[in-house]
Every structure is written in structure tokens, then in C-alpha cells.
Design an enzyme around this catalytic site. Structure first.
Site, PDB file in Angstrom:
ATOM      1  CG  ASP A  30      -6.215  -0.175  13.489  1.00 57.21           C
ATOM      2  OD1 ASP A  30      -6.350  -0.846  15.033  1.00 57.21           O
ATOM      3  OD2 ASP A  30      -5.039  -0.834  13.278  1.00 57.21           O
ATOM      4  CE  LYS A  77      -3.527   2.177  13.497  1.00 59.22           C
ATOM      5  NZ  LYS A  77      -2.440   2.039  13.603  1.00 59.22           N
ATOM      6  CG  ASP A 131      -1.759   0.003  16.773  1.00 61.09           C
ATOM      7  OD1 ASP A 131      -2.801  -0.177  15.821  1.00 61.09           O
ATOM      8  OD2 ASP A 131      -1.248   1.362  16.314  1.00 61.09           O
ATOM      9  NE  ARG A 165       1.659  -8.154  15.332  1.00 64.14           N
ATOM     10  CZ  ARG A 165       2.476  -7.361  15.153  1.00 64.14           C
ATOM     11  NH1 ARG A 165       2.904  -7.664  15.806  1.00 64.14           N
ATOM     12  NH2 ARG A 165       3.014  -6.262  14.894  1.00 64.14           N
TER      13      ARG A 165
END
Length: 477
Positions: free
Chosen positions: A249, A256, A326, A330
Site C-alpha cells: 500500500d 503515504k 489511502d 475498506r
């Protein structure tokens, strides 16, 4: 195998290990009287009374043989718990190698399940990429003159926990969605459950638009891994385990910082855990139906990356406004939940995910945060975890949180305010559980030990395999 039970001592050992309760010190009667007196004098000099955490190592000559014994204090017998035994043994033996004899004169101090777990746990080391491999290990022989069954279940869970740790510890360049699906296939053949791998074209034909949006910019293409175990064919009850399978990720276009990306190989910890649980359930032939669903992908940056402000669809039919790329886990879980309900006909849902840094900030690395629409499930999970070193804490889910996820351009937004982030993430997921009993396990803090602690080395922990396995096993009752 690092642990075995013996009824006769037929060879010398590098060291012996003796478990003692506080102020109830007894020494092996096979040791000469002279050496027993020597050991007691050493205890007096070192003020060793076998309190919890006390360790005393003694070397002495028994005839011509130099013997070394590690005495481990476990505290008061009436307050002894499995975790005390685990951590005491780990603290005393974690740096040891060789062939050791383990014994306890007091039957109240004996727990062969913990002994088998400790032997595997201490020896675990992810050194695949080191030029110098670990070449010395600790093997434990537990001496018991009376018949004791070998703890097959505990040994199996320990082995599978190590497998899960290996999957998580692998760098993302290796553990791609394709590789993860291959590892699940290997486990299906070894442990005995069915598996189906769906490519992105099949996922697209089903309508898994949210999941595919997350993975569409990555060079390593998405996979849906579906694992099925029918332990009770006569029952319509099916527990679906949904594991977050984001193999790496970057945060997507909501990038990030580097420090937050360093361990993002662990963002598929939920998926690895689900593979482990299915393996354990099948290996031990639990009489319950379990399905594992993993929507595996990478959240990458590229010309085709999904963007903040996009509106995407979902298998459920709801449209989603992307307010943060980000908050991708979900989205993948939403389609996996719907798949579990509509295709696999699940009657109970358990999702396992490194979902939010907010949960890590709230609970640290000692407890897994739980959010549920059925409180009794949480109680059952806590009861199932009592035998293991795994802690859970229930977090709230309020109705007003759903209102904060309302979108002006779609049915729902994929992220809410910065505060209470773990609960807002769960509120999003609840929109896709269709009122089916559901447990959401946020393992952001517990799946990976950043620096190591009193029981785990730095790296993946393999937590939750044992507790969720026990939860499913209890459904046989």
C-alpha cells in the site's frame, strides 16, 4: 520437530530446565544429595525463591558429567496462568540453542500445549534473505514418566502460525497477489480445503468495481482467492472469513510518507491470517463450514490510478465517493463482504484487516480492536481467546458516524473525519454486511511487532490464528 514427550531419559542433554513454583522449590531426586545441597546454597546466595520471572542457572559435576540446569520461577502456583508460563519460558530460553530436557516435579506446572508452542515460537526466524542462516536450534524433550498425549492441535497451530508469519514477512516484491494465491493453493493441497482463484476479468464480470479500482494501477494484477471448507455438510451455517489482501500500500495518490510505507508489506496480514485459519480448521477437521475470501491487490500509483473525487461502483450496488485513496482496504473488503454473502451464502462474517492507524494509536500493539453488530459474537471470541496470548477490546460504532459518511455525489464516502478513524472505517464496512452477524477485527497494531517485545521478535506475530480457530471450533459444541 522441536518438541517431544519422553518417558525415559536415555542420553545426556546440553542443559536441563526445571520449572518451580514460588516457595515450593523441589529439585530432581536423581541429582545427588551433595549437589542438591549445593543448589540450595546457590539459591540462598542469589535470593532465588522462584518468584515469577526469576531465573537461576546452575552448573555442577554429577560424577564426571558437567550438568547445567536453568531453574525458572513461575510465581505462586494458585495464580499461575498460561501467559505467565509462556513468557517465563520465552524469557529464559529465547537465546538458547541445543538439546534441552524440560521437567517439573509439580504436575500443576505442566502444560504440554504451551511447551509445544514455545518450542516452535523460540525457533522461528525469518532469515530467508540473510547470507548467514540460522543453523542452531532449540529442541525440548519434556520428561514425564506417566503417559501424556502429544499436543497435536497445539503443535499444528504453532506450525501454521509460523507459516502466517512467513507470508507477512516476505517483501512485497515477492508476495504479490499472484504469489499469495499460489501460497493459498499450496496450503489447500497440504491441509485439505478447496480453493478457487478468480482473475480480474472474472471479478469484473461479477461487478467487484470497488476492489478493482484500488488495484487497477498496479503492474501486479488483482486476484480473488476463495477457500472453502465444508466441515458440516448437513448445516447451512457458514462463517466467512474475509482477509484484507493489499499486498503493498503506497497510499495511492493520497501518498503515504516513506516512514509509513516501510512496513506496508504487512498490509496483507488479514489475508495471511485467513489462509492460516482455513489451514488450521481443515487440518484439525473442525465440524463447521468455513469460507475464506481474499480480494488481493496492490494500491499503486500510475497513469490509471483511482483518484480522490472519483465515484466508483461496488458489487453491492452502492456508489462510493473516493475522498482518500489511502482508505483503500475498506473498498476491497466491501466487495469481498458482498461476495461472501451473495455468492458463498455466508450466515456469519468475520473480517480481519490492518485497516486503520487509528486503531493502533488507540490500543497499541497489545490488543486487537473489535467492532461488531452482534455483541454476543465478541463475547464468544474473548472466551475462545482465553487459552492464547491474544487480547481483544471492543470499540464503539455509533449511528451518527454513518451520517458523516454521506456523500453529496454518491451513496457513501470512503472516509470520514480524522477523529475516531477506526470506528468510521467500520461504519463504512457495516454498509456492506447486509445485517448479517459480523465481527470486524482491526489488526493494525497486533499483526507486526515493530521492535519486538516480551514474547515476539521484530516482525510478523501470527496473532489471531489460534483465537479465531478456537472460536470456530467452539461452534461444534
Amino acid at each position: 520437530m522441536y518438541f517431544q514427550i519422553i518417558s525415559e531419559i536415555q542420553k545426556p542433554y546440553d542443559k536441563t530446565v526445571s520449572l518451580l513454583a514460588e516457595h515450593e522449590i523441589s529439585i530432581c531426586p536423581y541429582i545427588s544429595t551433595q549437589n542438591q545441597e549445593l543448589i540450595h546454597k546457590i539459591f540462598q546466595k542469589k535470593k532465588f525463591t522462584a518468584k515469577e520471572g526469576e531465573i537461576c542457572e546452575v552448573s555442577f559435576l554429577e560424577g564426571e558429567l558437567l550438568c547445567t540446569t536453568i531453574f525458572i520461577g513461575l510465581g505462586k502456583k494458585e495464580t499461575l496462568q498460561k501467559d505467565i508460563l509462556r513468557e517465563s519460558l520465552y524469557s529464559a530460553l529465547k537465546e538458547e540453542t541445543g538439546h534441552f530436557l524440560l521437567s517439573a516435579e509439580d504436575p500443576a506446572l505442566i502444560d504440554v500445549d504451551v511447551f509445544a508452542e514455545i518450542a516452535e515460537h523460540i525457533n522461528y526466524d525469518f532469515d530467508k534473505y540473510k547470507s548467514k542462516k540460522k543453523d542452531k536450534f532449540l529442541s525440548l524433550d519434556f520428561y514425564c514418566p506417566h503417559p501424556v498425549d502429544f499436543p497435536k492441535e497445539s503443535a499444528s497451530l504453532s506450525e501454521i502460525s509460523s507459516l502466517v508469519r512467513n507470508l507477512i514477512n516476505e517483501p512485497a516484491a515477492y508476495m504479490t497477489p499472484e504469489r499469495l494465491s499460489m501460497e493459498a493453493q499450496i496450503c489447500s493441497e497440504k491441509y485439505g480445503f478447496d480453493i478457487e482463484i478468480l482473475d480480474e476479468h472474472k471479478a469484473e464480470s461479477l461487478g467487484m468495481k470497488a476492489f478493482l479500482a484500488v488495484g487497477r494501477a498496479a503492474a501486479n494484477r488483482p486476484k480473488v482467492i476463495v477457500m472453502r471448507y465444508r466441515g458440516n455438510p448437513n448445516s447451512k451455517e457458514i462463517t466467512a472469513l474475509i482477509g484484507k489482501g493489499v499486498c503493498y500500500d503506497t497510499g495511492g495518490l493520497s501518498l503515504k510518507p516513506t516512514s509509513s510505507m516501510l512496513n506496508m508489506k504487512d498490509d496483507m496480514s488479514g489475508a495471511a491470517t485467513v489462509i492460516g485459519i482455513l489451514s488450521a480448521v481443515a487440518e484439525n477437521k473442525i465440524k463447521h463450514n468455513v469460507v475464506g475470501v481474499i480480494a488481493a491487490c496492490e494500491n499503486a500509483i500510475g497513469p490509471n490510478a483511482y483518484r480522490p473525487g472519483d465515484v466508483i461502483g461496488s458489487l453491492n450496488g452502492k456508489t462510493i465517493e473516493v475522498t482518500n485513496t489511502d482508505a483503500e482496504g475498506r473498498l476491497t473488503l466491501a466487495d469481498a463482504l458482498t461476495y461472501s454473502i451473495r455468492i458463498e451464502k455466508a450466515t456469519e462474517l468475520i473480517d480481519i484487516a490492518t485497516l486503520t492507524g487509528a486503531m493502533y494509536m488507540a490500543l497499541g500493539s497489545e490488543a486487537c480492536g473489535v467492532i461488531t453488530n452482534t455483541p454476543s459474537l465478541y463475547q464468544d471470541l474473548v472466551k475462545a481467546s482465553e487459552a492464547w496470548r491474544e487480547e481483544f477490546w471492543q470499540m464503539p460504532l455509533f449511528k451518527h458516524q454513518k451520517k458523516s459518511l454521506k456523500s453529496s455525489v454518491a451513496d457513501i464516502k470512503n472516509s470520514g473525519p480524522r477523529t475516531a478513524g477506526a470506528s468510521f472505517a467500520a461504519a463504512f464496512l457495516e454498509e456492506f454486511v447486509e445485517n448479517i452477524p459480523w465481527l470486524h477485527l482491526d489488526v493494525a497494531g497486533t499483526c507486526f511487532s515493530e521492535e519486538g517485545d516480551s514474547y515476539y521478535k521484530k516482525g510478523a506475530t501470527g496473532q489471531l490464528v489460534r483465537s479465531v480457530y478456537s472460536y470456530l471450533k467452539n461452534k461444534e459444541l
